[in-house]
Motif scaffolding. Structure first.
Motif, PDB file in Angstrom:
ATOM      1  N   ARG A 127      -4.224  -0.238  12.298  1.00  0.00           N
ATOM      2  CA  ARG A 127      -3.708  -0.551  10.972  1.00  0.00           C
ATOM      3  C   ARG A 127      -2.402  -1.468  11.992  1.00  0.00           C
ATOM      4  NH1 ARG A 127      -4.636   3.899   7.133  1.00  0.00           N
ATOM      5  NH2 ARG A 127      -1.739   3.918   6.644  1.00  0.00           N
TER       6      ARG A 127
ATOM      7  N   ASP B 222       3.696  -0.512   6.338  1.00  0.00           N
ATOM      8  CA  ASP B 222       2.092  -0.672   5.894  1.00  0.00           C
ATOM      9  C   ASP B 222       1.204  -0.708   4.432  1.00  0.00           C
ATOM     10  OD1 ASP B 222      -0.345   0.534   5.832  1.00  0.00           O
ATOM     11  OD2 ASP B 222       0.285   2.377   7.351  1.00  0.00           O
ATOM     12  N   GLN B 223       0.995  -2.287   4.852  1.00  0.00           N
ATOM     13  CA  GLN B 223      -0.046  -2.340   3.296  1.00  0.00           C
ATOM     14  C   GLN B 223      -0.805  -2.235   2.756  1.00  0.00           C
ATOM     15  OE1 GLN B 223       2.054  -5.550   2.039  1.00  0.00           O
ATOM     16  NE2 GLN B 223       3.295  -5.490   3.320  1.00  0.00           N
ATOM     17  N   LYS B 224      -1.607  -1.439   3.227  1.00  0.00           N
ATOM     18  CA  LYS B 224      -2.526  -0.346   2.951  1.00  0.00           C
ATOM     19  C   LYS B 224      -2.168   1.214   2.784  1.00  0.00           C
ATOM     20  CE  LYS B 224      -7.172   1.429   4.543  1.00  0.00           C
ATOM     21  NZ  LYS B 224      -8.155   1.966   5.793  1.00  0.00           N
TER      22      LYS B 224
ATOM     23  N   ASN C 282       8.009 -12.147   1.492  1.00  0.00           N
ATOM     24  CA  ASN C 282       7.375 -11.288   0.258  1.00  0.00           C
ATOM     25  C   ASN C 282       8.293 -11.277  -0.495  1.00  0.00           C
ATOM     26  OD1 ASN C 282       5.580 -10.234   1.685  1.00  0.00           O
ATOM     27  ND2 ASN C 282       6.479  -8.949   3.208  1.00  0.00           N
TER      28      ASN C 282
END
Length: 277
Positions: A32, A74-76, A151
């Protein structure tokens, strides 16, 4: 939080002591890109706090496993921050921010110098982690990005708008923050974001830490305090007495100055002692 849960969390943070006086803290979630999920950042902060209380540790190196130093958010799955049960969305967001801010604050409070060995991507919050270190060394593969603006957010986060202009100047900081572009290793060295380039970068950072560990512990600690105070000082006139008090403190309470003078005359390394003469 159970002992089992803590053990699982700590598996994402590795601490090694390759030489006396130097600890290497590695963010160890390469799949990650060592992103800032809470199950990484909470044990990271805890490990740093523990090392800060260990007087045998004289310098701390921070790096990342794999191809990233830290890829920021953390995009997950960021997981859940501690002590957030029962909070609605605004309170939950504030608690999450507090957890990450405490990581930066812990890094800045450490009495040991902290050296970033930036081995790859230092993006968003990862750039903030690097900026919170006292010294930054980068590999040729390193790159830096103030990612928030890409973003739809502000580029300012976790002390970035305070620390970045103090590292590189206001114009370079504005360039990075307004454009969200990648700054490669060579440019980072040119603008002063890192002090040097080296491969393997962790070995170089450990060598710097070993050099620091060979010097007077209170001398290094007072120097770090003075450096941080100087960055935050409102004026030269208000700051110079802080420097002077630090010099007098060590001059009067140790014989390290005399030892350094003798060592130079005798052509040998100084053997500093940090107790009373």
């Amino acid at each position: 939080m159970s002992a089992t849960r803590r053990a699982e969390e700590r598996s994402f943070v590795r601490v090694d002591r390759p030489v006396d006086g130097v600890a290497v803290v590695t963010l160890d979630r390469p799949d990650r890109m060592n992103a800032m999920a809470f199950d990484v950042m909470v044990p990271f902060q805890q490990q740093l706090a523990e090392l800060g209380r260990d007087n045998a540790v004289r310098a701390i190196v921070i790096t990342g496993e794999g191809r990233a130093f830290c890829a920021g958010a953390d995009q997950k799955s960021a997981g859940r921050p501690p002590y957030a049960d029962g909070l609605r969305r605004p309170g939950y967001a504030l608690r999450s921010l507090e957890v990450l801010e405490e990581v930066i604050a812990t890094m800045r409070r450490l009495h040991q110098p902290v050296i970033a060995a930036v081995n790859g991507a230092a993006v968003g919050g990862g750039l903030c982690l690097a900026l919170a270190c006292d010294v930054r060394i980068a590999s040729e593969a390193a790159y830096f990005r103030a990612a928030g603006i890409n973003n739809g957010l502000t580029a300012s986060e976790l002390g970035l708008s305070y620390l970045l202009p103090r590292a590189v100047g206001s114009s370079h900081a504005a360039d990075m923050m307004f454009t969200g572009r990648d700054v490669g290793a060579e440019e980072a060295a040119r603008i002063g974001l890192v002090s040097r380039l080296a491969d393997p970068v962790v070995e170089e950072a450990v060598a710097v830490g070993e050099r620091i560990a060979s010097l007077s512990q209170p001398g290094i600690e007072m120097t770090k305090r003075s450096l941080h105070a100087g960055i935050a000082a409102g004026s030269l006139e208000s700051y110079m007495p802080i420097e002077g008090i630090g010099q007098l403190y060590l001059r009067l309470l140790t014989d390290n100055f005399e030892e350094a003078t003798r060592a130079r005359k005798e052509g040998r390394p100084a053997q500093f002692r940090d107790d009373l003469p």
